[in-house]
Scaffold this active site. Structure first.
Site: not given
Ligand code: OGA
Ligand code: MN
Length: 276
Positions: A250, A265
């Site tokens: 990503h 996260r």
């Protein structure tokens, strides 16, 4: 709460139509998930590599509970400010009292697989969007199965047995020894092969001259960046995304430094060392 909240028959998997990713509809992550629903999510993650849940108004504890359905949420290796739920890692450019509250700033972050500079890299990552800039800051995922499969047979043969060193540019993040992983890894659950190099963290091919290594890596990075392998996610507040670092890379697009972006996260590590 309705009796059948989060039951498997309410859950829908809606593929993005892109090279990877699916949106999961019909689930409310403020409530626990029954086991069969979790199993179906796990299968969907193996199939689609990235799952998006929209409109989730969850607490830190609820994010950790969701993470734990897929493994064990652990505190991130990078130290951060004291916070109520230690498994939550802040990805943010926001400053408080002159100190950043989180990691990764506002710049472009090239393609990478999380924590690949460790012997045991990240397996699954989850990001929950709390506050977003008015422009920029999209996240893009590359389908590394598809990128590998599309290589021509000669190049596939050339990659066989090759290993690459992965290293963070912030030297203190790295373990003392050089960490290398196969250039092509086999996903331990699907058995499929995926390209496992990216421009952010992969430094060089073991045993190659510098010129030969950068030529090959450049070729692979250009290959994987093609639109046909990449899905872009434009975030909305309360989006939660879970992705599999073993078959995706990503990257994040930059956003204006004058704007705020706050993401929470969570992280799951693999017990396994990546293998070819
Ligand atoms: C990460 C990361 C991208 C983003 O947290 O590992 O790459 O969009 N974040 O914040
Ligand atoms: Mn990342």
């Amino acid at each position: 709460m309705a009796l059948n909240t989060n039951s498997i028959d309410q859950m829908q998997v809606v593929p993005t139509g892109g090279p990877l990713g699916a949106e999961i509809q019909g689930l409310d992550l403020t409530h626990a998930l029954p086991e069969d629903t979790v199993q179906r999510l796990h299968q969907a993650l193996l199939t689609h590599c990235v799952l998006l849940f929209r409109g989730q108004e969850i607490s830190d504890e609820e994010q950790v509970r969701f993470t734990n359905y897929f493994g064990q949420a652990v505190e991130h290796v990078r130290k951060q400010m004291p916070r109520p739920v230690k498994e939550i890692f802040f990805v943010s450019n926001v400053q408080k009292d002159g100190q950043p509250i989180g990691a990764l700033g506002n710049d472009d972050i090239p393609f990478h697989s999380d924590l690949s500079y460790l012997r045991r890299p990240g397996t699954l990552s989850i990001i929950y969007a709390v506050e977003l800039p008015s422009t920029g800051g999209a996240t893009k995922w590359c389908n590394c199965y598809a990128a590998y499969e599309a290589l021509n047979p000669d190049l596939k043969a050339r990659l066989k047995g090759l290993r690459a060193v992965h290293r963070h540019h912030v030297e203190s993040q790295n373990p003392p020894e050089m960490i290398d992983h196969p250039v092509v890894c086999t996903h331990p659950e699907t058995g499929r092969k995926a390209l496992y190099v990216g421009p952010h963290l992969t430094r060089y091919i073991v045993g190659f001259s510098e010129a030969e290594s950068s030529e090959l890596l450049r070729r692979l990075f250009d290959h994987m960046s093609q639109e046909r392998f990449v899905w872009t996610h434009d975030w909305q507040v309360n989006d939660l995304v879970i992705w599999d670092n073993r078959c995706t890379m990503h990257r994040r697009e930059r956003f204006p430094p004058t704007e705020r972006r706050i993401m929470k996260r969570t992280q799951i590590f693999n017990d396994e060392i990546p293998y070819e």
